[in-house]
Design a protein around this motif. Structure first.
Motif, PDB file in Angstrom:
ATOM      1  N   GLU A 198       0.841  -1.182   0.000  1.00  0.00           N
ATOM      2  CA  GLU A 198       0.000   0.000   0.000  1.00  0.00           C
ATOM      3  C   GLU A 198       0.875   1.230   0.000  1.00  0.00           C
ATOM      4  N   SER A 199       0.384   2.268  -0.635  1.00  0.00           N
ATOM      5  CA  SER A 199       1.136   3.517  -0.638  1.00  0.00           C
ATOM      6  C   SER A 199       0.950   4.206   0.708  1.00  0.00           C
ATOM      7  N   PRO A 200       2.033   4.692   1.318  1.00  0.00           N
ATOM      8  CA  PRO A 200       1.931   5.403   2.578  1.00  0.00           C
ATOM      9  C   PRO A 200       1.159   6.700   2.395  1.00  0.00           C
ATOM     10  N   PRO A 201       0.573   7.227   3.477  1.00  0.00           N
ATOM     11  CA  PRO A 201      -0.151   8.485   3.355  1.00  0.00           C
ATOM     12  C   PRO A 201       0.810   9.588   2.919  1.00  0.00           C
ATOM     13  N   GLY A 202       0.363  10.399   1.967  1.00  0.00           N
ATOM     14  CA  GLY A 202       1.174  11.514   1.516  1.00  0.00           C
ATOM     15  C   GLY A 202       2.144  11.184   0.401  1.00  0.00           C
ATOM     16  N   SER A 203       2.245   9.903   0.004  1.00  0.00           N
ATOM     17  CA  SER A 203       3.187   9.563  -1.068  1.00  0.00           C
ATOM     18  C   SER A 203       2.449   9.574  -2.397  1.00  0.00           C
ATOM     19  N   PRO A 242       1.606  13.444   8.582  1.00  0.00           N
ATOM     20  CA  PRO A 242       1.365  12.003   8.456  1.00  0.00           C
ATOM     21  C   PRO A 242       2.665  11.198   8.465  1.00  0.00           C
ATOM     22  N   PHE A 243       3.738  11.793   7.949  1.00  0.00           N
ATOM     23  CA  PHE A 243       5.038  11.120   7.910  1.00  0.00           C
ATOM     24  C   PHE A 243       5.544  10.865   9.330  1.00  0.00           C
ATOM     25  N   ASP A 272       3.322   8.291  11.108  1.00  0.00           N
ATOM     26  CA  ASP A 272       3.581   6.922  10.664  1.00  0.00           C
ATOM     27  C   ASP A 272       4.839   6.364  11.324  1.00  0.00           C
ATOM     28  N   HIS A 273       5.906   7.157  11.378  1.00  0.00           N
ATOM     29  CA  HIS A 273       7.145   6.686  12.001  1.00  0.00           C
ATOM     30  C   HIS A 273       6.960   6.469  13.497  1.00  0.00           C
ATOM     31  N   GLY A 274       6.238   7.354  14.154  1.00  0.00           N
ATOM     32  CA  GLY A 274       5.991   7.179  15.586  1.00  0.00           C
ATOM     33  C   GLY A 274       5.154   5.949  15.879  1.00  0.00           C
TER      34      GLY A 274
END
Length: 149
Positions: free
Chosen positions: A5-10, A72-73, A76-78
């Motif tokens: 799936e494409s990550p949010p914002g990509s 969102p980046f 997602d990492h957190g």
């Protein structure tokens, strides 16, 4: 987010779907410090003879909650770092309980688990600095993205 799936914002048609071209330098550094802060906490826990085992989880929670609204980046990492630390603590607990039934033999697996933890945190911080999303190995996703079942 499952693989594929494409990550949010990509951008969907980009060459690398795990790269976020919209992630600014500040967002990348914040995401990097979520992983590095956890790495520092893991080192403290290891060198405190395991007494500080909940410290990495607490550091991750604090950093994620303080910064998740930025982008969102970063969120997602957190979320990914938090899920991984919960998974590591759960696996460590299972190995400790298993040591009762294996006369302590399962405790030997705690060392490779922490090595994987350290290596994965370093890789995640490097990937965050490059603006890439990262998925930890052997990670159960307890905290899902909003809107995910």
């Amino acid at each position: 987010m499952p693989y594929g799936e494409s990550p949010p914002g990509s951008s969907v048609g980009s060459a690398n779907p795990m790269h976020d071209p919209l992630a600014e330098v500040g967002e990348r550094e914040t995401a990097r410090w979520i992983h590095l802060g956890t790495l520092i906490a893991v080192l403290i826990a290891i060198f405190s003879s395991g007494i500080g085992f909940p410290v990495p989880l607490l550091v991750t929670i604090i950093l994620w909650l303080a910064t998740k609204e930025k982008s969102p980046f970063v969120d997602d990492h957190g979320r990914e770092a938090l899920n991984f630390q919960i998974s590591v603590i759960a696996l460590s607990f299972l190995l400790l309980v298993g040591s009762v039934f294996t006369c302590g033999a399962s405790l030997v697996l705690l060392i490779p688990l922490q090595v994987v933890n350290l290596i994965a945190l370093i890789i995640a911080s490097v990937q965050a600095g490059k603006g890439n999303y990262y998925r930890y190995p052997v990670c159960l996703r307890f905290i899902k993205c909003p809107g995910q079942a």
